[in-house]
Design a protein around this motif. Structure first.
Motif, mmCIF file in Angstrom:
data_model
loop_
_atom_site.group_PDB
_atom_site.id
_atom_site.type_symbol
_atom_site.label_atom_id
_atom_site.label_comp_id
_atom_site.label_asym_id
_atom_site.label_seq_id
_atom_site.Cartn_x
_atom_site.Cartn_y
_atom_site.Cartn_z
ATOM 1 N N GLY A 23 0.753 -1.223 -0.025
ATOM 2 C CA GLY A 23 0.100 -0.144 0.120
ATOM 3 C C GLY A 23 0.844 1.267 -0.006
ATOM 4 O O GLY A 23 2.008 1.137 -0.138
ATOM 5 N N ALA A 467 -6.439 4.741 -0.344
ATOM 6 C CA ALA A 467 -5.371 3.793 -1.007
ATOM 7 C C ALA A 467 -4.899 2.616 -0.003
ATOM 8 O O ALA A 467 -4.730 1.517 -0.129
ATOM 9 N N TYR A 470 -7.623 0.262 0.085
ATOM 10 C CA TYR A 470 -7.662 -1.043 -0.757
ATOM 11 C C TYR A 470 -6.586 -1.991 -0.681
ATOM 12 O O TYR A 470 -6.812 -3.010 -0.758
ATOM 13 N N TRP A 471 -5.490 -1.311 0.032
ATOM 14 C CA TRP A 471 -4.196 -2.151 -0.013
ATOM 15 C C TRP A 471 -4.005 -2.720 1.379
ATOM 16 O O TRP A 471 -3.257 -3.481 1.805
ATOM 17 N N ILE A 562 0.246 7.053 -3.463
ATOM 18 C CA ILE A 562 0.534 5.872 -3.216
ATOM 19 C C ILE A 562 2.033 5.549 -3.046
ATOM 20 O O ILE A 562 2.566 4.899 -2.274
ATOM 21 N N TYR A 563 2.696 5.936 -4.131
ATOM 22 C CA TYR A 563 4.151 5.515 -4.418
ATOM 23 C C TYR A 563 5.167 6.693 -3.818
ATOM 24 O O TYR A 563 6.361 6.207 -3.662
ATOM 25 N N THR A 662 -9.571 6.678 -6.737
ATOM 26 C CA THR A 662 -8.251 6.014 -6.060
ATOM 27 C C THR A 662 -8.505 4.534 -6.057
ATOM 28 O O THR A 662 -7.462 3.963 -6.562
ATOM 29 N N CYS A 666 -5.981 1.824 -7.847
ATOM 30 C CA CYS A 666 -5.531 0.632 -7.242
ATOM 31 C C CYS A 666 -5.930 -0.637 -8.021
ATOM 32 O O CYS A 666 -5.253 -1.892 -8.117
ATOM 33 N N GLU A 669 -3.876 -1.209 -11.052
ATOM 34 C CA GLU A 669 -2.493 -1.867 -10.424
ATOM 35 C C GLU A 669 -2.531 -3.114 -9.938
ATOM 36 O O GLU A 669 -1.381 -4.218 -10.139
ATOM 37 N N ASP A 670 -3.453 -3.560 -9.293
ATOM 38 C CA ASP A 670 -3.642 -4.841 -8.649
ATOM 39 C C ASP A 670 -3.669 -6.100 -9.581
ATOM 40 O O ASP A 670 -3.333 -6.913 -9.517
ATOM 41 N N TYR A 683 -5.929 -7.789 -4.014
ATOM 42 C CA TYR A 683 -6.405 -7.215 -2.920
ATOM 43 C C TYR A 683 -7.865 -6.864 -3.155
ATOM 44 O O TYR A 683 -8.323 -6.257 -2.423
#
Length: 706
Positions: A23, A467, A470-471, A562-563, A662, A666, A669-670, A683
């Motif tokens: 996350g 985020a 989600y993660w 997120i990153y 958001t 995610c 990306e997941d 996730y």
């Protein structure tokens, strides 16, 4: 196969699996440091501009009227005299128009004096009073309307010739701190002034400036209905919150009903267009008979108009049906994401009230800019000059008119009738005054940049909180304890520069739009079709560019949250990720827009209808404690309730929209990072896994492998 691979490489490579990713990254560094330093220096300069404006500015000239000597009414030595009386206000009306008067600060070529109250009865100097003293005619009769310092033993005729006292008084009412005559007052016989001109002038003045009675009624209405307005706003808050929280249960059926409703509206439009076309076709009404006309309503009576409408609606109906057939899977994904966003909001209720903090910051930015602009506009030293109503009279030949003077020690010149030292304006010879335009431009740039930065801060903070939802592999156990506050501190500490960078790009585009609007306003008088066409094209291009930058910034802030990478890298990664899933982006965006529009319509329409029936007294039998108040303007609290309901609904749904965006990024990306194996589980929620036909190999209840 190779073509597909090349096409994917155009929009970047899919995200790779990272075994250490859990996350929003906690160990991150500051991003866009140069822009951060530049933003802080700019804010310091903005504060310095405010200090300079506060030192040199004088906003009292806007808040308080001035008399002929430049002294303020209502403060200082005139504290007990808050109103300004014009000796001959008709000289203002007859010499210029009301717009020019207002732009000049309501300054008129007539003596003006501060008074404690406006005249209430009409009065005119009689012939037999001209030989009497000022004390007998004015002071003894409680007519304290002469200029300060006029001796009581002065002859009335002499005071009138020098315009030290008024020759007539009219019943007046205070408006904007000035005494304006009543529109139905009896007008004295004055040279060059007719009853018609005065009636028109007074009517125009009162219509434009006399807001006292209306303001009193508005204040009374708010005093009578403020608690009912608060109740209406509370209803709007509850409805907005319930709508968002219940989406986890009714998102699917609601979206289905809305889509069916859109199809039904289009179907009815097709039917109606066909009926109109058939009737006009049988009558033989054709566009060839009508010809070209600027009356657009005339085209509704020809068959070609309804045929074109029929074709357009049929095409839209067909496209929508095809989308429902071929994109049904993606619509189901969008609905599942909406339901997941509702769960996320339910788990982090504090996010729903974060817009209040953003609203307060926006108010601070706007208030600071407004006060700074006001102080800058009123900077400079006051300038006083000699003035007389008629310089051609005997005794005024040798008086240096329009030259500087001091109102505190001006000599009384009896040879020039009406000579006085009056306020002319503010000097513009100082350093601050010469740089006034540049400082105002700096302030406007500061307004746009700070507002966009505050909005960017809110988006990035909410993205970081959602985020983290989600993660979290096991929800809600793995969700951080204070996700919103953690995201707020993380954003402020590491990403102020990135937010300032994105806000600056958007600000420059908005400033360009403002400049174009100004140029367009100046070119409207030329009526040049080519210039108007070019200007419209430029305005349209900048509007589209602003929308695109807002969209890109929004997704860049999500990736930053997120990153923790800089703005350019985050914007690039977000754009590439969205382009690799462009169809899902379009479907989710339209479904979300449709749902949020319906939600706003439900909240605002419900509160508006309830306010209308209540404030108009159409709801009976509620008891004495719930009776509608007696109001002068029932629409005032109703419109206030509707506006407040829209602000509340927009604030709540903006949070929900940020949550959806958001979770969507995610989710994408997941899909690229994980494959559902024990080491790389998804996730996403079980509903999304079911729609995609995927599953996790991790047994239920087991912890993810570290």
């Amino acid at each position: 196969m190779g073509g597909k691979q090349d096409q994917n490489e155009v929009y970047g490579k899919p995200a790779k699996y990272d075994p250490f990713f859990r996350g929003p990254i906690k160990n991150r560094s500051c991003t866009d440091i140069i822009c951060c330093v530049l933003f802080f220096l700019f804010v310091l300069g903005y504060i310095a501009v405010g200090l300079v404006a506060w030192v040199y500015g004088d906003p009292q000239q806007v808040l308080y009227p001035r008399n002929s000597t430049g002294a303020y009414c209502g403060i200082g030595e005139n504290k007990d005299k808050p109103y300004l009386l014009y000796f001959n206000i008709f000289s203002c009306v007859l010499t210029t128009d009301i717009i020019t008067i207002t732009q000049n600060g309501l300054a008129c070529p007539t003596p003006q004096v501060c008074v404690s109250s406006c005249p209430e009865v009409p009065w005119t100097v009689e012939t037999d009073q001209l030989s009497q003293s000022v004390e007998q005619v004015f002071y003894a009769a409680n007519r304290n309307f002469c200029l300060p310092g006029v001796p009581g033993d002065m002859q009335v005729l002499q005071s009138l010739r020098q315009e030290l006292c008024p020759s007539f008084l009219l019943p007046s009412t205070p408006a904007l701190g000035r005494c304006f005559p009543w529109s139905n007052s009896t007008v004295p016989k004055l040279p060059g002034i007719s009853n018609t001109s005065i009636a028109q002038g007074i009517s125009g003045l009162l219509d434009s400036l006399n807001a006292r009675d209306i303001s009193v009624k508005i204040f009374e209405d708010f005093a009578q209905s403020w608690y009912w307005i608060l109740i209406a706003l509370g209803v709007a808050l509850v409805l907005s919150l319930l709508f968002i929280l219940l989406l986890r249960l009714v998102a699917g059926p609601l979206v289905f009903v809305l889509i069916i409703g859109v199809l039904g509206v289009l179907a009815y439009g097709i039917y109606h267009s066909w009926e109109e076309y058939r009737v006009l076709r049988d009558k033989g009404a054709s566009i060839s008979q009508l010809g070209f006309t600027t009356n657009l309503s005339a085209y509704s009576s020809v068959q070609e108009t309804w045929l074109a409408a029929l074709i357009v609606l049929a095409v839209l109906e067909g496209i929508l049906l095809l989308m429902l057939i071929f994109l049904r899977q993606r619509i189901r994904i969008a609905i599942a994401l909406l339901e997941e966003a509702s769960r996320a909001v339910g788990q982090m209720m504090s996010t729903m009230f974060y817009p209040l903090f953003t609203f307060v910051l926006l108010l601070v930015c706007i208030a600071y800019w407004g006060m700074t602009a006001l102080y800058l506009a009123t900077s400079g030293q006051p300038q006083y000059v000699f003035w007389a109503p008629n310089v051609s009279l005997s005794g005024c030949e040798h008086v240096p008119m329009n030259t500087s003077c001091n109102p505190m020690d001006q000599p009384v010149n009896f040879s020039c009738p009406g000579l006085m030292c009056v306020f002319q304006g503010y000097l513009s010879t100082g350093l601050v005054q010469r740089s006034l335009f540049n400082l105002q431009i700096y302030g406007v740039l500061g307004l746009f940049w700070t507002i966009n930065w505050v909005l960017a801060l809110g988006q990035c903070v909410l993205a970081g909180a959602f985020a983290s939802f989600y993660w979290a592999f096991h929800k809600p156990q793995d969700i951080p304890t204070f996700p919103l506050s953690s995201a707020f501190m993380r954003t402020l500490r590491y990403h102020t520069g990135s937010l300032a960078f994105g806000a600056l790009i958007l600000t420059l585009v908005q400033i360009a739009r403002v400049i174009l609007e100004y140029i367009d306003n100046k070119l409207r008088g030329t009526q040049n079709p080519m210039a108007r066409c070019i200007m419209c094209c430029f305005k349209c291009c900048l509007w589209c560019l602003e929308k695109f930058i807002k969209f890109l910034n929004r997704n860049a802030y999500i990736m930053i949250a997120i990153y923790g990478k800089n703005f350019c890298v985050s914007a690039k990664n977000a754009f590439m990720l969205l382009m690799r899933n462009i169809v899902r982006v379009v479907v989710l965006d339209k479904v979300t827009d449709l749902l949020l529009f319906f939600g706003k319509l439900l909240v605002v329409g419900g509160v508006g209808a309830l306010s209308f029936f209540f404030f108009t007294g159409r709801i009976q039998g509620l008891g004495k404690d719930i009776e509608s108040p007696q109001l002068n303007y029932y629409w005032l609290p109703m419109m206030t309730s509707i506006l407040g309901a829209y602000v509340i609904a927009n604030g709540f749904f903006s949070v929900f929209g940020m949550c959806v965006d958001t979770l969507f990024l995610c989710f994408l990306e997941d899909l690229e990072r994980n494959d559902g194996s024990v080491d790389r589980p998804y996730y996403m929620s079980k509903a999304l896994l079911k729609i995609l036909g995927k599953k996790n190999e991790v047994p239920p209840g087991d912890k993810r492998k570290k």
